[in-house]
Design a protein around this motif. Structure first.
Motif, short mmCIF file in Angstrom:
data_model
loop_
_atom_site.label_atom_id
_atom_site.label_comp_id
_atom_site.label_asym_id
_atom_site.label_seq_id
_atom_site.Cartn_x
_atom_site.Cartn_y
_atom_site.Cartn_z
N GLY A 26 1.83 25.39 11.50
CA GLY A 26 2.72 25.09 12.61
C GLY A 26 3.64 23.90 12.40
N THR A 27 3.45 23.16 11.30
CA THR A 27 4.33 22.03 10.99
C THR A 27 5.49 22.55 10.17
N ASN B 275 -4.04 17.11 16.41
CA ASN B 275 -5.49 17.25 16.34
C ASN B 275 -5.98 17.58 14.94
N GLY B 276 -5.09 17.46 13.95
CA GLY B 276 -5.42 17.83 12.58
C GLY B 276 -5.84 16.67 11.71
N GLN B 277 -5.95 16.95 10.43
CA GLN B 277 -6.47 15.99 9.46
C GLN B 277 -5.56 14.80 9.22
N LYS C 292 2.34 24.31 20.66
CA LYS C 292 1.06 24.66 20.03
C LYS C 292 0.98 24.07 18.62
N GLY C 293 2.05 24.18 17.85
CA GLY C 293 2.09 23.61 16.50
C GLY C 293 2.00 22.09 16.53
N ARG C 294 2.70 21.48 17.48
CA ARG C 294 2.67 20.02 17.58
C ARG C 294 1.27 19.54 17.95
N GLU C 295 0.63 20.19 18.89
CA GLU C 295 -0.73 19.80 19.29
C GLU C 295 -1.73 20.03 18.17
N ALA C 296 -1.55 21.12 17.42
CA ALA C 296 -2.44 21.37 16.28
C ALA C 296 -2.31 20.24 15.26
N HIS C 297 -1.10 19.79 15.04
CA HIS C 297 -0.88 18.69 14.09
C HIS C 297 -1.53 17.40 14.62
N GLU D 21 -0.78 23.03 7.12
CA GLU D 21 -0.56 23.25 8.55
C GLU D 21 0.57 24.25 8.78
#
Length: 101
Positions: free
Chosen positions: A36-37, A67-69, A60-65, A34
């Protein structure tokens, strides 16, 4: 400076402490992928108390995390009901100050 964070306390079911620890350790390769993490920590606060703390430069990075695996795996394990004594609570935090090496 990182400005965004997540704190997720986790309580292992009795006898599942090592399984929770191993589950958290197994997430490292997923988090490493990731971009953005910025930082990610899996911690043990007590005999059956664990938590995840991670930081991000932007929302954006927090939301990607979220919504991630890693989040998907955590929620799937919570729904199975075999590891955690109660559902994980995800706390969105704002970082006021930090220090990085």
């Amino acid at each position: 400076m990182t400005k965004f964070a997540l704190y997720v306390p986790l309580e292992a079911k009795p006898g599942k402490e090592e399984a929770v620890a191993e589950f958290l350790r197994s997430a490292v390769p997923l988090v490493n992928a990731e971009a953005g993490t910025i930082s990610w920590y899996a911690i043990q606060e007590g005999p059956s108390s664990f938590a995840i703390f991670d930081t991000f430069d932007d929302e954006k990075g927090r939301e990607a995390h979220l919504n991630g695996q890693v989040a998907a795996a955590l929620m799937a394990r919570a729904e199975e009901g075999d590891l955690f004594a109660k559902p994980p609570q995800i706390h969105k935090l704002s970082i006021l100050a930090d220090k990085r090496a």
